[in-house]
Design a protein around this motif. Sequence first.
Motif, PDB file in Angstrom:
ATOM      1  N   ARG A  72       0.732  -1.385  -0.035  1.00 19.96           N
ATOM      2  CA  ARG A  72      -0.166  -0.103  -0.166  1.00 19.96           C
ATOM      3  C   ARG A  72       0.444   1.337  -0.035  1.00 19.96           C
ATOM      4  O   ARG A  72       0.351   2.291  -0.975  1.00 19.96           O
ATOM      5  CB  ARG A  72      -0.892   0.392   1.464  1.00 19.96           C
ATOM      6  CG  ARG A  72      -1.719   1.090   1.427  1.00 19.96           C
ATOM      7  CD  ARG A  72      -2.272   1.472   2.168  1.00 19.96           C
ATOM      8  NE  ARG A  72      -1.730   1.537   4.019  1.00 19.96           N
ATOM      9  CZ  ARG A  72      -1.483   0.838   4.773  1.00 19.96           C
ATOM     10  NH1 ARG A  72      -2.185   0.063   4.666  1.00 19.96           N
ATOM     11  NH2 ARG A  72      -0.114   0.975   5.576  1.00 19.96           N
ATOM     12  N   ASP A  73       1.660   1.215   0.997  1.00 24.50           N
ATOM     13  CA  ASP A  73       2.716   2.253   0.993  1.00 24.50           C
ATOM     14  C   ASP A  73       3.698   2.815  -0.421  1.00 24.50           C
ATOM     15  O   ASP A  73       4.460   3.476  -0.610  1.00 24.50           O
ATOM     16  CB  ASP A  73       3.486   2.014   2.016  1.00 24.50           C
ATOM     17  CG  ASP A  73       2.017   2.312   3.233  1.00 24.50           C
ATOM     18  OD1 ASP A  73       1.735   3.292   3.276  1.00 24.50           O
ATOM     19  OD2 ASP A  73       2.977   1.787   4.490  1.00 24.50           O
ATOM     20  N   GLY A  74       3.896   1.463  -1.283  1.00 23.09           N
ATOM     21  CA  GLY A  74       5.088   2.039  -2.197  1.00 23.09           C
ATOM     22  C   GLY A  74       6.300   1.398  -2.448  1.00 23.09           C
ATOM     23  O   GLY A  74       7.135   1.408  -2.529  1.00 23.09           O
ATOM     24  N   LEU A  75       6.160   0.275  -1.289  1.00 22.91           N
ATOM     25  CA  LEU A  75       7.473   0.439  -0.335  1.00 22.91           C
ATOM     26  C   LEU A  75       7.894  -1.128  -1.896  1.00 22.91           C
ATOM     27  O   LEU A  75       7.219  -2.315  -1.733  1.00 22.91           O
ATOM     28  CB  LEU A  75       7.642  -0.159   0.637  1.00 22.91           C
ATOM     29  CG  LEU A  75       7.566   0.996   2.193  1.00 22.91           C
ATOM     30  CD1 LEU A  75       7.299   1.015   3.276  1.00 22.91           C
ATOM     31  CD2 LEU A  75       8.874   2.055   1.275  1.00 22.91           C
ATOM     32  N   PRO A  76       9.227  -1.465  -1.656  1.00 31.04           N
ATOM     33  CA  PRO A  76       9.511  -2.789  -2.216  1.00 31.04           C
ATOM     34  C   PRO A  76       9.714  -3.873  -1.321  1.00 31.04           C
ATOM     35  O   PRO A  76       9.868  -3.703   0.003  1.00 31.04           O
ATOM     36  CB  PRO A  76      10.997  -2.728  -2.719  1.00 31.04           C
ATOM     37  CG  PRO A  76      11.886  -1.162  -1.814  1.00 31.04           C
ATOM     38  CD  PRO A  76      10.670  -0.552  -1.319  1.00 31.04           C
ATOM     39  N   ALA A  77       9.593  -4.802  -1.902  1.00 33.59           N
ATOM     40  CA  ALA A  77       9.396  -6.997  -1.464  1.00 33.59           C
ATOM     41  C   ALA A  77      10.899  -6.647  -0.495  1.00 33.59           C
ATOM     42  O   ALA A  77      11.411  -6.290  -0.844  1.00 33.59           O
ATOM     43  CB  ALA A  77       8.794  -7.746  -2.197  1.00 33.59           C
TER      44      ALA A  77
END
Length: 82
Positions: A72-77
């Motif tokens: 949701r926050d657009g952070l990488p896996a």
Amino acid sequence: MAVVVDADTHLSEPADMWATHADPADRHLALRLDTDALGHTWLRHGDRTVHLVEVHHPGDVDAMAAYRGRVRDGLPAEIAYD
């Protein structure tokens, strides 16, 4: 040979399994797993995104929530589905 049916909705198949085993004439209809630029894997059917594919941590609901928060926050896996 034993037959095993996985009916618990958890994906553990290789990303290309459906297309690899589908009749060549029907491969365009096969489900597929696509990994986006941030490393998140998605179940797709044609041009439709069906659902986020997660690495499951049985009994650890907080880990699943944290992962969905990263998406949701657009952070990488942090880890790859593979």
